[in-house]
Write an enzyme that holds these catalytic residues in place. Structure first.
Site, PDB file in Angstrom:
ATOM      1  N   THR A  50       3.107   3.441  17.675  1.00  0.00           N
ATOM      2  CA  THR A  50       2.639   2.042  17.697  1.00  0.00           C
ATOM      3  C   THR A  50       3.754   1.135  18.208  1.00  0.00           C
ATOM      4  OG1 THR A  50       3.218   1.834  15.363  1.00  0.00           O
ATOM      5  CG2 THR A  50       0.909   2.239  15.868  1.00  0.00           C
ATOM      6  N   PHE A  96      -5.434   4.471  15.988  1.00  0.00           N
ATOM      7  CA  PHE A  96      -6.887   4.405  15.855  1.00  0.00           C
ATOM      8  C   PHE A  96      -7.345   4.239  14.421  1.00  0.00           C
ATOM      9  CE2 PHE A  96      -6.202   6.737  19.776  1.00  0.00           C
ATOM     10  CZ  PHE A  96      -7.056   6.062  20.617  1.00  0.00           C
ATOM     11  N   GLN A 153       1.082  14.916  15.761  1.00  0.00           N
ATOM     12  CA  GLN A 153      -0.356  14.657  15.781  1.00  0.00           C
ATOM     13  C   GLN A 153      -0.706  13.794  16.990  1.00  0.00           C
ATOM     14  OE1 GLN A 153      -0.257  12.873  11.708  1.00  0.00           O
ATOM     15  NE2 GLN A 153      -1.880  14.327  11.226  1.00  0.00           N
ATOM     16  N   HIS A 174      -2.817  18.269  17.562  1.00  0.00           N
ATOM     17  CA  HIS A 174      -4.108  17.681  17.916  1.00  0.00           C
ATOM     18  C   HIS A 174      -4.407  17.832  19.397  1.00  0.00           C
ATOM     19  CE1 HIS A 174      -4.397  14.964  14.090  1.00  0.00           C
ATOM     20  NE2 HIS A 174      -4.414  16.248  13.830  1.00  0.00           N
ATOM     21  N   CYS A 219     -12.959  23.958  29.749  1.00  0.00           N
ATOM     22  CA  CYS A 219     -14.319  24.360  29.418  1.00  0.00           C
ATOM     23  C   CYS A 219     -14.345  24.848  27.974  1.00  0.00           C
ATOM     24  CB  CYS A 219     -14.765  25.485  30.355  1.00  0.00           C
ATOM     25  SG  CYS A 219     -16.340  26.215  29.850  1.00  0.00           S
TER      26      CYS A 219
HETATM   27 ZN    ZN Z   1     -16.560  27.754  31.604  1.00  0.00          ZN
END
Ligand code: ZN
Length: 261
Positions: free
Chosen positions: A41, A48, A114, A134, A142
């Site tokens: 920050t 968030f 994080q 995270h 994908c």
């Molecule tokens: Zn894929």
């Protein structure tokens, strides 16, 4: 004995907790830090989760929603690209630089974070020594076959009429490589974070309110394995009672002070 910034032992000066923090750092050989939104920050990246933060106005998109709803996916990419502009302008602050200086001295072995802003890496910590629990926001992949897709390509596809990206190889849903609420934690990163926590002599929690599990279990593991535990955060955390030292202070100036930057 545990002391906090607001409850120091009698006879000690206002900065007793800072002296104690400095001493813990200089006596330690192997430090691991665990950082959360609070450190960034001060670089202008909004937290968030904080009151008045973005998630009060825009509630987080759960992973299940992302999977089920095209509109949730669109909203998620919109947020991603607007957040990216904020991150692109941000630079490491005093807190990041203090951590980087401990790393340069060889005292700091790993940063578990994080955050998904990449500012620890920009501050000079090798990619291999930053464990992003995270995930990472600098590419997409994908969800079915894990094929990587560069954000530049997603941006091109999305830019004109918000077409959602699909995997070239299997047609699966593509998402940034970050971890959403309700999405399983990344196995390899959690394993590395645990190993780092078990092998340090000083574990510093910096700018995390330690409420997002299971990542928040990591400081407890470090403590149980014998490390000293310091928590530097503006607000109290549920782990404060387990800590050797708790400082409810500003992050950048506190870290700069105790590392003598
Ligand atoms: Zn894929």
């Amino acid at each position: 004995m545990r002391r906090t910034a607001h409850g120091m032992a009698k006879g000690r000066g206002m900065s007793g907790d800072l002296d104690e923090f400095s001493k813990l750092i200089s006596n330690s050989q192997s430090i691991v830090t665990f950082t959360g939104a609070g450190i960034s920050t001060e670089s202008g990246i909004p937290d968030f989760r904080s009151p008045g933060g973005l998630w009060e106005k825009n509630r987080p998109i759960e992973f299940s929603e992302f999977m089920q709803s095209e509109e949730a996916r669109r909203e998620s990419w919109r947020r991603k690209f607007s957040m990216e502009q904020i991150i692109a302008k941000a630079t490491p602050n005093k807190g990041h630089m203090a951590i980087s200086s401990l790393y340069g001295q060889g005292k700091l072995k790993a940063v578990i974070t994080q955050n998904i802003d990449g500012l620890h890496q920009v501050s000079g910590i090798e990619d291999d020594d930053v464990i992003e629990v995270h995930g990472n926001t600098t590419y997409a992949k994908c969800l079915d076959c894990a094929t990587r897709m560069e954000l530049e390509i997603v941006r091109e596809i999305f830019a004109n009429d918000e077409t959602l990206p699909v995997c070239d190889r299997c047609g699966g849903i593509v998402k940034t490589a970050t971890i959403s609420f309700g999405q399983p934690m990344p196995v390899a990163e959690m394993r590395r974070a645990s190993a780092a926590a078990l092998n340090c002599d000083l574990f510093l929690v910096i700018g995390s309110s330690l409420v997002v599990y299971p990542a928040a279990d990591i400081p407890k593991m470090a403590k149980q394995a014998g490390a000293q535990l310091v928590i530097l955060n503006r607000e109290p955390t549920p782990m404060d009672d387990h800590a050797d030292l708790v400082l409810n202070r500003e992050i950048g100036e506190t870290l700069a002070f105790v590392t003598k930057l």
